[in-house]
Design an enzyme around this catalytic site. Structure first.
Site, PDB file in Angstrom:
ATOM      1  N   TYR A  24       0.852  -1.194   0.000  1.00  0.00           N
ATOM      2  CA  TYR A  24       0.000   0.000   0.000  1.00  0.00           C
ATOM      3  C   TYR A  24       0.885   1.240   0.000  1.00  0.00           C
ATOM      4  O   TYR A  24       1.838   1.334   0.784  1.00  0.00           O
ATOM      5  CB  TYR A  24      -0.896   0.002   1.242  1.00  0.00           C
ATOM      6  CG  TYR A  24      -1.639   1.296   1.431  1.00  0.00           C
ATOM      7  CD1 TYR A  24      -2.900   1.479   0.872  1.00  0.00           C
ATOM      8  CD2 TYR A  24      -1.071   2.353   2.137  1.00  0.00           C
ATOM      9  CE1 TYR A  24      -3.578   2.681   1.009  1.00  0.00           C
ATOM     10  CE2 TYR A  24      -1.737   3.561   2.278  1.00  0.00           C
ATOM     11  CZ  TYR A  24      -3.001   3.719   1.720  1.00  0.00           C
ATOM     12  OH  TYR A  24      -3.655   4.902   1.847  1.00  0.00           O
ATOM     13  N   GLU A  62      -3.552   7.513  -3.931  1.00  0.00           N
ATOM     14  CA  GLU A  62      -3.334   6.213  -3.310  1.00  0.00           C
ATOM     15  C   GLU A  62      -3.100   5.138  -4.365  1.00  0.00           C
ATOM     16  O   GLU A  62      -3.794   5.120  -5.384  1.00  0.00           O
ATOM     17  CB  GLU A  62      -4.627   5.874  -2.550  1.00  0.00           C
ATOM     18  CG  GLU A  62      -4.472   5.102  -1.294  1.00  0.00           C
ATOM     19  CD  GLU A  62      -5.845   4.886  -0.649  1.00  0.00           C
ATOM     20  OE1 GLU A  62      -6.066   5.416   0.442  1.00  0.00           O
ATOM     21  OE2 GLU A  62      -6.681   4.194  -1.254  1.00  0.00           O
TER      22      GLU A  62
END
Ligand code: GDP
Ligand code: MN
Length: 379
Positions: free
Chosen positions: A101, A189
């Site tokens: 992530y 993101e």
């Protein structure tokens, strides 16, 4: 403003982030055609403004164009967290070894963009954040210097051990910074950032939110807005030049100025009520804005009473009173309205309201406690 994945991908790829080129389809036919053109196994992905699409069945692997078509016909029209899927993204499927992530968000606490990076990426990142937050590395970045090379390497080293991957990930960290700052993002993101069995590092998902205040100087981004994916009352308010955010309460609020609007919401809560919205009608005098505001607020069946809180400076209170009068002539308002106003032209405003059988209050506490009581009686 939230972007769809296919739009966010374009911005990341423009900054150099390695991703597969794909295509967007609104029909199963189009999805099949894209898959055929790509000529390999693909992923068919629901394009909606929410995460968790994978778990909801909105991300499917397809080995053949026919299978891509099948998935597309199931995913288009699907409802994910209250949102209807209108389009799917069709991209080459990657072989995945690891999922990490990488996020960059504007952080109010440090007043800086903050990187959040974790080797435990993928669909369970919310779970990781909630139960094992120590697995997420945070790094606030000085906006003057940007992400320095050693910082990028430091972040990449929390993800990978072997040098080629570390180097590739560090480059992606810096490309993310470029995409974030160049587009006025409040969030960018990549989840997952994957490694493949041949050692490549690739972004498989993209999420970007643009700060609404950045859109005036970025007309090309402003037109990426998808009204169908947003709250209808907020879309109507934007078209009317109002700053409006829908909330869950039952006290409609019409206020001039963002600061007073927030103070008003606080006071509504203080007296035991819940605001139905944030609304700033702005500083200018314009009865039409008041008419639009009342139309938008009264279209919400949850609203049981409406409060006007107007501090007349540049805003003329008689314009606001005229707006209320016009609105009541144009459409029925079934819920009680409490008006508090003070300042510029307040005598005229009071006269206008008295002419239509309304009283104007001068005291904010009195007005708020009254509107909360009225909303409670009606609820
Ligand atoms: P999200 O659930 O809305 O965040 O959608 P993602 O695009 O992140 O996809 C969810 C999950 O689907 C990922 O974490 C992967 O595990 C899987 N996935 C997505 N793209 C691919 C791909 O190209 N190949 C494979 N094997 N899995 C994928
Ligand atoms: Mn994802």
């Amino acid at each position: 403003m939230n972007l769809h994945e296919y739009q966010a991908r374009d911005l990341l790829m423009k900054a150099g982030v390695p991703m597969f080129e794909g295509g967007v389809a609104a029909t199963p036919d189009e999805a099949e055609a894209i898959a055929r053109k790509l000529g390999r196994a693909v992923v068919v992905k629901a394009q909606v403004h929410t995460g968790g699409r994978g778990k909801a069945g909105g991300v499917k692997l397809a080995a053949t164009p026919a299978e891509a078509r099948e998935h597309a016909s199931r995913i288009i029209g699907m409802n994910i967290k209250g949102l209807t899927v209108e389009k799917v993204l069709v991209v080459p499927a990657a072989d995945i070894s690891t999922e990490a992530y990488v996020g960059l968000i504007m952080d109010r606490e440090t007043q800086r963009p903050v990187y959040m990076v974790s080797a435990a990426g993928g669909v369970d990142i919310e779970e990781v954040a909630a139960t094992t937050p120590e697995k997420i590395t945070r790094l606030p970045v000085d906006p003057v210097y940007g992400l320095l090379p050693h910082q990028a390497l430091g972040l990449a080293l929390t993800l990978y051990q072997d040098y080629p991957k570390v180097k590739a990930a560090a480059r992606i960290m810096q490309q993310l910074w470029t995409a974030f700052t160049a587009n006025g993002a409040s969030l960018a993101e990549i989840n997952p950032l994957v490694t493949t069995p041949d050692g490549e590092v690739l972004a498989l998902d993209a999420k970007i939110s643009i700060d609404d205040n950045e859109l005036d100087r970025r007309p090309d981004l402003a037109q990426l807005r998808d009204d169908s994916a947003e709250e209808p009352s907020e879309v109507a308010a934007r078209a009317a030049g109002l700053t409006f955010i829908k909330l869950d309460g039952n006290v409609g609020c019409v206020v001039n100025g963002a600061g007073l609007a927030m103070a008003t919401m606080d006071l509504v809560k203080y007296y035991g009520g819940e605001p139905a919205n944030f609304l700033d009608i702005g500083g200018s005098s314009n009865p039409e804005k008041v008419v639009n505001a009342l139309r938008i607020i009264t279209s919400d069946p949850a609203v049981k009473a409406i409060l006007f809180n107007i501090f007349g400076g540049i805003t003329r209170t008689d314009d606001v009173a005229n707006g209320i009068k016009t609105a009541l002539e144009q459409f029925p308002v079934q819920v009680p309205i409490v008006v508090r106003l003070t300042g510029t032209n307040e005598k005229e405003a009071v006269r206008i309201l008295e002419g239509i059988g309304m009283t104007a209050l001068g005291d904010m506490d009195e007005a708020v406690s009254r509107v909360v009581a009225l909303a409670r009686e009606a609820a």
